[in-house]
Design an enzyme around this catalytic site. Structure first.
Site, PDB file in Angstrom:
ATOM      1  N   ALA A  11     -79.334 -33.074 -14.692  1.00  0.00           N
ATOM      2  CA  ALA A  11     -79.556 -32.706 -16.095  1.00  0.00           C
ATOM      3  C   ALA A  11     -81.018 -32.380 -16.359  1.00  0.00           C
ATOM      4  O   ALA A  11     -81.532 -32.600 -17.448  1.00  0.00           O
ATOM      5  CB  ALA A  11     -79.093 -33.840 -16.995  1.00  0.00           C
ATOM      6  N   ARG A  17     -81.619 -20.321 -21.337  1.00  0.00           N
ATOM      7  CA  ARG A  17     -80.708 -19.400 -22.031  1.00  0.00           C
ATOM      8  C   ARG A  17     -80.182 -19.976 -23.348  1.00  0.00           C
ATOM      9  O   ARG A  17     -79.537 -19.290 -24.126  1.00  0.00           O
ATOM     10  CB  ARG A  17     -79.540 -19.033 -21.095  1.00  0.00           C
ATOM     11  CG  ARG A  17     -79.937 -18.047 -20.014  1.00  0.00           C
ATOM     12  CD  ARG A  17     -78.850 -17.867 -18.962  1.00  0.00           C
ATOM     13  NE  ARG A  17     -78.821 -18.951 -17.996  1.00  0.00           N
ATOM     14  CZ  ARG A  17     -77.958 -19.033 -16.981  1.00  0.00           C
ATOM     15  NH1 ARG A  17     -77.038 -18.119 -16.819  1.00  0.00           N
ATOM     16  NH2 ARG A  17     -78.015 -20.048 -16.139  1.00  0.00           N
ATOM     17  N   ASP A 101     -74.191 -29.806 -17.427  1.00  0.00           N
ATOM     18  CA  ASP A 101     -73.799 -28.733 -18.355  1.00  0.00           C
ATOM     19  C   ASP A 101     -72.328 -28.338 -18.200  1.00  0.00           C
ATOM     20  O   ASP A 101     -71.925 -27.278 -18.637  1.00  0.00           O
ATOM     21  CB  ASP A 101     -74.734 -27.522 -18.218  1.00  0.00           C
ATOM     22  CG  ASP A 101     -74.723 -26.888 -16.831  1.00  0.00           C
ATOM     23  OD1 ASP A 101     -74.056 -27.430 -15.930  1.00  0.00           O
ATOM     24  OD2 ASP A 101     -75.395 -25.852 -16.659  1.00  0.00           O
ATOM     25  N   GLU A 153     -74.776 -16.988  -4.831  1.00  0.00           N
ATOM     26  CA  GLU A 153     -75.063 -17.056  -6.271  1.00  0.00           C
ATOM     27  C   GLU A 153     -75.006 -15.666  -6.899  1.00  0.00           C
ATOM     28  O   GLU A 153     -75.416 -14.686  -6.262  1.00  0.00           O
ATOM     29  CB  GLU A 153     -76.448 -17.667  -6.503  1.00  0.00           C
ATOM     30  CG  GLU A 153     -76.552 -19.128  -6.091  1.00  0.00           C
ATOM     31  CD  GLU A 153     -75.588 -20.022  -6.839  1.00  0.00           C
ATOM     32  OE1 GLU A 153     -75.316 -19.769  -8.033  1.00  0.00           O
ATOM     33  OE2 GLU A 153     -75.086 -20.992  -6.224  1.00  0.00           O
ATOM     34  N   ARG A 332     -70.484 -41.776 -52.125  1.00  0.00           N
ATOM     35  CA  ARG A 332     -71.776 -41.784 -51.423  1.00  0.00           C
ATOM     36  C   ARG A 332     -72.030 -43.119 -50.734  1.00  0.00           C
ATOM     37  O   ARG A 332     -71.281 -44.073 -50.931  1.00  0.00           O
ATOM     38  CB  ARG A 332     -72.882 -41.430 -52.425  1.00  0.00           C
ATOM     39  CG  ARG A 332     -72.759 -39.976 -52.890  1.00  0.00           C
ATOM     40  CD  ARG A 332     -73.629 -39.692 -54.077  1.00  0.00           C
ATOM     41  NE  ARG A 332     -75.004 -40.118 -53.867  1.00  0.00           N
ATOM     42  CZ  ARG A 332     -75.903 -40.260 -54.842  1.00  0.00           C
ATOM     43  NH1 ARG A 332     -75.556 -40.018 -56.106  1.00  0.00           N
ATOM     44  NH2 ARG A 332     -77.128 -40.645 -54.569  1.00  0.00           N
ATOM     45  N   ASN A 376     -60.236 -50.487 -65.865  1.00  0.00           N
ATOM     46  CA  ASN A 376     -59.845 -49.087 -66.036  1.00  0.00           C
ATOM     47  C   ASN A 376     -60.930 -48.378 -66.834  1.00  0.00           C
ATOM     48  O   ASN A 376     -61.177 -48.725 -67.993  1.00  0.00           O
ATOM     49  CB  ASN A 376     -58.495 -49.030 -66.781  1.00  0.00           C
ATOM     50  CG  ASN A 376     -57.919 -47.621 -66.758  1.00  0.00           C
ATOM     51  OD1 ASN A 376     -58.665 -46.648 -66.873  1.00  0.00           O
ATOM     52  ND2 ASN A 376     -56.609 -47.518 -66.630  1.00  0.00           N
ATOM     53  N   ASN A 385     -77.972 -45.623 -64.508  1.00  0.00           N
ATOM     54  CA  ASN A 385     -78.541 -46.669 -63.640  1.00  0.00           C
ATOM     55  C   ASN A 385     -80.019 -46.467 -63.367  1.00  0.00           C
ATOM     56  O   ASN A 385     -80.667 -47.304 -62.782  1.00  0.00           O
ATOM     57  CB  ASN A 385     -77.772 -46.722 -62.309  1.00  0.00           C
ATOM     58  CG  ASN A 385     -77.832 -45.398 -61.559  1.00  0.00           C
ATOM     59  OD1 ASN A 385     -77.855 -44.335 -62.180  1.00  0.00           O
ATOM     60  ND2 ASN A 385     -77.855 -45.456 -60.251  1.00  0.00           N
ATOM     61  N   ALA A 422     -64.552 -45.742 -77.631  1.00  0.00           N
ATOM     62  CA  ALA A 422     -64.795 -44.379 -77.144  1.00  0.00           C
ATOM     63  C   ALA A 422     -66.136 -43.877 -77.672  1.00  0.00           C
ATOM     64  O   ALA A 422     -66.513 -44.149 -78.818  1.00  0.00           O
ATOM     65  CB  ALA A 422     -63.674 -43.466 -77.615  1.00  0.00           C
TER      66      ALA A 422
END
Ligand code: UD1
Ligand code: MG
Length: 457
Positions: A11, A17, A101, A153, A332, A376, A385, A422
């Protein structure tokens, strides 16, 4: 075969390339570095040791999985230079050499290669195929009796005879060697175009009367090498197919596998259905009997069993058993949704706990909040916040019910079984069981329409 063996992975190439600042073998395939695919295959095949030849200072050594030994290639270019760099580290015996590879090599292929070497009584056996476009690969040359002679090769084709370029049988860069025979043969290999070729050792062995054989694979995925990003895409597609198929065999339904991304480390329970356009990324874990998708991303997230997650984007969050998320929800980091809870449409939740059975059905932002069991929240309940400098926490009690358009100005504590009116802007705590109402009282202006319409201007 029980006999111990070492896997040596090359490696330390420059991978020019790829046109990248990242070393080739650290590019990811389905979320896992290319090199790790190869080290995993080596370990799964039962290698006693896995060595990896790296170039100093390139960062590959640091990226290796635990237990894989890095060997530095300080000098020379070419695959033989890589193998020679590991000469002192290799104890002799049976040595499997792999290319970093070729990430889709499997443990079965390694076992097959070793078995072939053993059966042939060979000093070297190499993995080959004739199922690929052979361009750029080393071609297998045979004598009139079909015995292996050497590799030519074809990276550069200039001056090569048409007969050589017509050969489809290629070297895949995976070899089983007798280590002592290999290193002794390498001493006789000279430079070709400034490089030392590992493949140069093979004709030396043949010349010494040793047996060199080939082991063909017809699995083109195993055969694919990555030399550039087009090759990387090809490998990615095949690796993805392999991952999805493995999950499918273990009981997962994919409604549209070609539009689904499942990274290598992801786990999915049986009887889960994955819809179109789903991405399961990183360390994501999905339980049994879930419905995920369409168009949902889970990144380093968990979903319990029986969860439904539709059109959602979920990052580092935990979704409990039987919870319902989406459509169009954003969870998140730090969010924990309890068993059977619901986070519905156009709802964003950050660093908050949504208690078991609680519901946040529509148009809410919930941040740094603890929502009690079975609470709810009315449509468009929003936690404020952040005061511009610091974040504050909100607590909403068990079975509390907020009215639509409630703004909760943190820090604030809304008690168990309490209500908010509300349109309220709640700036102070609401005691248990109370109604908190904080809005302008309505007043009606009688005859208003008549007054406005009669106005002569
Ligand atoms: C090599 C083979 C070729 C074969 C092909 C399969 C040689 C001479 N040729 O060619 O016959 O068909 O693989 O893909 O071996 N590396 C080092 N140090 C170096 C140079 C390379 O560790 O100095 C590593 C690379 O990181 C890579 C592997 O060796 O993982 C193969 O090198 P690469 O340059 O890709 O060889 P190919 O030209 O593809
Ligand atoms: Mg290559």
């Amino acid at each position: 075969m029980a006999e111990p063996f070492t896997v040596l992975i090359m490696a330390a190439g420059h991978g020019t390339r790829m046109h990248s600042h990242t070393p080739k073998v650290l590019h990811h395939v389905c979320g896992k570095p290319m090199i790790e695919w190869v080290t995993d295959a080596g370990r799964e095949a039962g290698a006693e040791r896995v060595l990896c030849v790296v170039r100093p200072g390139e960062g590959v050594a640091e990226g290796l999985p635990e237990g894989v030994e890095a060997v530095e290639q300080h000098e020379g270019e070419g695959t033989a230079a890589a193998v020679l760099a590991a000469r002192d580290a290799v104890d002799g015996g049976s040595l499997v050499v792999l290319s970093g590879d070729h990430p889709l090599i499997t443990a079965e292929q390694i076992a097959g290669l070793r078995a072939a070497q053993h059966a042939d009584g060979a000093a070297a056996t190499l993995l080959t195929t004739d199922q690929l476009d052979p361009s750029g690969y080393g071609r297998i040359m045979r004598d009139s009796e079909g015995r292996f002679q050497e590799i030519v090769e074809t990276k550069y084709t200039e001056g090569l005879p048409a007969a050589v370029l017509a050969i489809r049988e290629v070297n895949l860069g995976g070899y089983a060697f007798d280590a002592e025979e290999l290193y002794s043969a390498l001493d006789e290999v000279g430079l070709t175009d400034g490089e030392l070729y590992l493949t140069g050792a093979l004709p030396v062995l043949v010349g010494r009367g040793r047996t060199v054989t080939t082991h063909a694979t017809d699995d083109p995925a195993v055969a694919l090498g990555v030399n550039d990003r087009a090759g990387l895409m090809d490998v990615e597609t095949r690796a993805q197919r392999r991952i999805v198929e493995a999950h499918a065999r273990a009981g997962v339904t994919f409604l549209q596998p070609d539009t689904t991304r499942v990274e290598a480390a992801v786990t999915i329970g049986a009887d889960t259905t994955i819809g179109p356009g789903v991405s399961l990324l990183g360390s994501t874990r999905v339980g049994e009997g879930c419905e995920i998708g369409p168009h949902t991303t889970l990144q380093d997230a968990t979903a319990g069993s029986g969860a439904t997650v539709r059109q959602a984007y979920v990052v580092e969050a935990e979704i409990g058993d039987d919870a319902i998320i989406g459509p169009f929800a954003y969870l998140r980091p730090g969010t924990v949704v309890g068993k059977g809870a619901k986070v519905g449409t156009y709802v964003e939740v950050k660093n908050s706990e949504i208690g078991a059975g609680a519901k946040v059905p529509h148009l809410s932002y919930i941040g740094d909040t603890e929502v009690g069991e079975k609470a709810n929240l009315g449509a468009s309940t929003i936690t404020a916040n952040y005061d511009g400098r610091r974040k504050h926490r909100t607590k909403i009690g068990k079975s509390a019910k907020t009215g639509v358009h409630t703004s909760l100005i943190a820090p604030v504590d809304v008690g168990d079984r309490s209500y908010t009116g509300a349109g309220s802007v709640i700036t102070g705590d609401v005691p248990e069981g109370a109604l908190g109402i904080a809005r302008e009282r309505q007043r009606n202006v009688e005859g208003y329409a008549d007054r406005v319409e009669e106005d002569p201007q």
